[in-house]
Design an enzyme around this catalytic site. Structure first.
Site, mmCIF file in Angstrom:
data_model
loop_
_atom_site.group_PDB
_atom_site.id
_atom_site.type_symbol
_atom_site.label_atom_id
_atom_site.label_comp_id
_atom_site.label_asym_id
_atom_site.label_seq_id
_atom_site.Cartn_x
_atom_site.Cartn_y
_atom_site.Cartn_z
ATOM 1 N N GLU A 17 0.848 -1.190 0.000
ATOM 2 C CA GLU A 17 0.000 0.000 0.000
ATOM 3 C C GLU A 17 0.890 1.250 0.000
ATOM 4 O O GLU A 17 0.459 2.325 0.363
ATOM 5 C CB GLU A 17 -0.987 -0.016 1.158
ATOM 6 C CG GLU A 17 -0.382 -0.144 2.529
ATOM 7 C CD GLU A 17 -1.431 -0.215 3.633
ATOM 8 O OE1 GLU A 17 -2.243 0.717 3.730
ATOM 9 O OE2 GLU A 17 -1.436 -1.208 4.390
ATOM 10 N N CYS B 262 -3.520 -3.388 4.410
ATOM 11 C CA CYS B 262 -2.574 -4.383 4.946
ATOM 12 C C CYS B 262 -2.980 -5.816 4.636
ATOM 13 O O CYS B 262 -2.261 -6.754 4.994
ATOM 14 C CB CYS B 262 -2.428 -4.213 6.457
ATOM 15 S SG CYS B 262 -2.028 -2.543 6.947
ATOM 16 N N HIS C 15 -2.605 -9.480 12.376
ATOM 17 C CA HIS C 15 -2.028 -8.289 11.753
ATOM 18 C C HIS C 15 -1.511 -7.393 12.877
ATOM 19 O O HIS C 15 -2.192 -7.206 13.886
ATOM 20 C CB HIS C 15 -3.079 -7.558 10.905
ATOM 21 C CG HIS C 15 -2.611 -6.192 10.512
ATOM 22 N ND1 HIS C 15 -1.419 -6.015 9.837
ATOM 23 C CD2 HIS C 15 -3.110 -4.949 10.749
ATOM 24 C CE1 HIS C 15 -1.219 -4.719 9.665
ATOM 25 N NE2 HIS C 15 -2.227 -4.049 10.209
HETATM 26 N N1 CAA Z 1 2.152 3.802 30.668
HETATM 27 C C1 CAA Z 1 1.545 2.691 30.193
HETATM 28 N N2 CAA Z 1 0.486 2.757 29.326
HETATM 29 C C2 CAA Z 1 0.073 3.967 28.910
HETATM 30 C C3 CAA Z 1 0.685 5.151 29.362
HETATM 31 C C4 CAA Z 1 1.771 5.047 30.286
HETATM 32 N N3 CAA Z 1 2.406 6.108 30.768
HETATM 33 N N4 CAA Z 1 0.058 6.185 28.780
HETATM 34 C C5 CAA Z 1 -0.919 5.676 27.980
HETATM 35 N N5 CAA Z 1 -0.895 4.332 28.060
HETATM 36 C C6 CAA Z 1 -1.757 3.371 27.367
HETATM 37 C C7 CAA Z 1 -3.207 3.812 27.290
HETATM 38 O O1 CAA Z 1 -3.909 3.515 28.491
HETATM 39 C C8 CAA Z 1 -3.681 2.988 26.107
HETATM 40 O O2 CAA Z 1 -3.930 1.673 26.507
HETATM 41 P P1 CAA Z 1 -5.350 0.998 26.208
HETATM 42 O O3 CAA Z 1 -5.485 1.017 24.699
HETATM 43 O O4 CAA Z 1 -5.207 -0.383 26.746
HETATM 44 O O5 CAA Z 1 -6.372 1.835 26.869
HETATM 45 C C9 CAA Z 1 -2.453 2.950 25.189
HETATM 46 O O6 CAA Z 1 -1.344 3.330 26.009
HETATM 47 C C10 CAA Z 1 -2.516 3.920 24.036
HETATM 48 O O7 CAA Z 1 -2.823 5.172 24.554
HETATM 49 P P2 CAA Z 1 -3.895 6.095 23.839
HETATM 50 O O8 CAA Z 1 -5.149 5.323 23.584
HETATM 51 O O9 CAA Z 1 -4.006 7.369 24.575
HETATM 52 O O10 CAA Z 1 -3.083 6.328 22.487
HETATM 53 P P3 CAA Z 1 -3.401 7.259 21.279
HETATM 54 O O11 CAA Z 1 -4.831 7.620 21.179
HETATM 55 O O12 CAA Z 1 -2.437 8.391 21.307
HETATM 56 O O13 CAA Z 1 -3.020 6.311 20.075
HETATM 57 C C11 CAA Z 1 -3.780 4.698 18.454
HETATM 58 C C12 CAA Z 1 -3.419 4.944 19.930
HETATM 59 C C13 CAA Z 1 -5.106 5.356 18.161
HETATM 60 C C14 CAA Z 1 -3.883 3.225 18.185
HETATM 61 C C15 CAA Z 1 -2.664 5.327 17.574
HETATM 62 O O14 CAA Z 1 -1.441 4.691 17.802
HETATM 63 C C16 CAA Z 1 -2.971 5.298 16.091
HETATM 64 O O15 CAA Z 1 -3.728 6.112 15.565
HETATM 65 N N6 CAA Z 1 -2.303 4.342 15.344
HETATM 66 C C17 CAA Z 1 -2.471 4.216 13.912
HETATM 67 C C18 CAA Z 1 -3.735 3.462 13.557
HETATM 68 C C19 CAA Z 1 -3.647 2.005 13.910
HETATM 69 O O16 CAA Z 1 -2.590 1.431 14.018
HETATM 70 N N7 CAA Z 1 -4.812 1.367 14.052
HETATM 71 C C20 CAA Z 1 -4.879 -0.064 14.340
HETATM 72 C C21 CAA Z 1 -6.080 -0.707 13.682
HETATM 73 S S1 CAA Z 1 -6.099 -0.348 11.931
HETATM 74 C C22 CAA Z 1 -4.937 -1.443 11.285
HETATM 75 O O17 CAA Z 1 -4.557 -2.373 11.918
HETATM 76 C C23 CAA Z 1 -4.401 -1.160 9.911
HETATM 77 C C24 CAA Z 1 -3.045 -0.583 10.011
HETATM 78 O O18 CAA Z 1 -2.047 -1.293 9.939
HETATM 79 C C25 CAA Z 1 -2.943 0.857 10.202
#
Ligand code: CAA
EC number: 2.3.3.10
Length: 388
Positions: free
Chosen positions: A79, A111, A233
């Site tokens: 992709e 993916c 994945h």
């Molecule tokens: N110590 C330990 N853990 C901590 C922490 C700390 N100090 N601070 C935060 N965390 C934890 C949070 O509690 C959270 O855990 P949970 O999910 O278990 O609640 C985790 O860290 C992540 O924190 P946030 O939810 O606040 O993170 P975020 O909103 O900034 O980002 C995300 C998370 C949305 C997945 C982001 O990484 C993202 O947008 N990623 C890209 C999209 C993606 O990968 N999506 C996956 C599905 S789509 C797919 O699979 C296709 C692909 O390849 C893209």
């Protein structure tokens, strides 16, 4: 006759950023990345590296063994397309010295497309068992700076030979699918970075897992308890741990959280230090399982959940073949990963901002890759590759 994965080899860039440095710049706790999303390092491509050079590097060991005449078809899943028309696989075909009688095609569905390539490869081999199909998945995961996706970048390529009577994993013919038109993650043609609705994407991933699994159960006699390991994945490794617990709940499994973690943990080791490699990530996860599991996996059944945003998902299964450990490239992979260089945050920004020119001028790429293949320049809108 069985059909499946006969050999697997992967490649990633020689540069990585430790996510603790990203966390320092963002003034947040590094544990959010190390524990929260389960990622430690992310691979960054060198200036003279792209999906073609990574793919050729991943496939080279397989071609060195079977010979250039052996491959009847190359399926290139990505992709991170470099051209709307020409398949990236055609460049790889030349770099590897494959024969003119070998067909090449590129496949796209986020993916997921490497899984489609494998299924199509299996169908070709089932029709003509003497054929060897080379499936390559190669991607660079790129998000905008200062977005939640930034820490989930990475890059890598995986190459797999699909053959009759494979030496690694015999794939079962039954698959479960789920397809739905959603906007969780996408990249319009005019952008070099993906757009993502992060939280929504994780929900759709889990929903698709449930539906693909339910379809799998309709067509297969295998149950959750028939599988000893699961490859998911891997956009980030915590996603697989969450997904596996979700699937266990769907199946009302009474396995403890510790046992469930053990069913996925060996698949996560490489992705944790490479980052997301989109199409390649689940199969780098398979290499991680085969190469790092302390127990003999012969005869064990593996469940696979392949997810491509947008979205298409597939659950399928396979059985590890006795003697598989003799045909792995684990030592080479470990050496490659150990030899990588860490970049500072400023060096990361420099690599990140080194995007392809669009003006049609003559552009020479700076040297950086330690791989066998280089993108030496882009001149008059043509990409120029060499093997070193
Ligand atoms: N110590 C330990 N853990 C901590 C922490 C700390 N100090 N601070 C935060 N965390 C934890 C949070 O509690 C959270 O855990 P949970 O999910 O278990 O609640 C985790 O860290 C992540 O924190 P946030 O939810 O606040 O993170 P975020 O909103 O900034 O980002 C995300 C998370 C949305 C997945 C982001 O990484 C993202 O947008 N990623 C890209 C999209 C993606 O990968 N999506 C996956 C599905 S789509 C797919 O699979 C296709 C692909 O390849 C893209």
């Amino acid at each position: 006759m069985s059909v499946g994965i006969d050999e697997i080899s992967f490649y990633t860039s020689n540069y990585f950023l430790d996510l603790k440095n990203l966390a320092t710049v963002q003034e947040i706790d590094a544990e959010k990345y190390y524990q929260g999303i389960g990622q430690e390092k992310m691979g960054m491509p060198a200036p003279d590296e792209d999906v073609v050079t990574m793919a050729a590097n991943a496939a080279l060991p397989l071609i060195e063994r079977v010979g250039t005449d052996a491959i009847s078809t190359v399926m290139f899943a990505t992709e991170t397309g470099i051209d709307q028309s020409k398949s990236a696989g055609v460049y790889v075909h030349r770099l590897l010295g494959l024969t003119p009688n070998c067909r090449v095609v590129e496949l796209k569905q986020a993916c997921y497309s490497a899984t489609a390539a494998i299924q199509m490869g299996c169908a070709l081999v089932a029709r003509q068992p003497n054929q060897k199909v080379l499936v390559i998945a190669s991607d660079v995961a790129r998000y905008d700076l200062d977005t939640s996706g930034e820490a989930t970048q990475g890059c890598g390529a995986v190459a797999m030979l699909i053959t009759a009577n494979p030496r690694l994993v015999e794939l079962d013919p039954e698959v479960g699918n789920h397809t739905e038109d959603v906007m969780d993650f996408w990249r319009p043609n005019y952008r070099s970075t993906a757009l993502v609705d992060g939280k929504y994407s994780t929900k759709i991933y889990l929903k698709s897992l449930k539906y693909a699994w339910e379809h799998f159960r309709e067509v297969s006699s295998l149950a959750f308890s028939d599988m000893q390991h699961f490859c998911y994945h891997l956009p980030f490794t915590r996603m697989a741990q969450k997904a596996h617990k979700h699937l266990a709940r769907v199946n009302k499994s009474n396995l403890t959280p510790e046992l469930l973690d053990r069913q996925v943990e060996d698949t996560l080791l490489y992705n944790r230090i490479i980052g997301n490699s989109y199409t390649a990530s689940m199969y780098i996860g398979l290499a991680s399982l085969l190469e790092n599991c302390k127990h003999n996996l012969a005869g064990k059944r593996v469940g696979f959940f392949s997810y491509g945003s947008g979205c298409v998902a597939e659950f399928f299964s396979g059985k590890v073949v006795a003697g598989y450990e003799k045909y792995l490239h684990g030592d080479k992979h470990q050496l490659m990963l150990a030899a990588r260089s860490e970049v500072s945050y400023d060096e990361y920004l420099k690599l990140y901002n080194d995007i392809d020119p669009v003006d049609g001028g003559e552009h020479v790429k700076a040297e950086g890759t330690t791989g066998r293949f280089r993108l030496v320049g882009i001149s008059h809108h043509k990409r120029e590759y060499i093997s070193c």
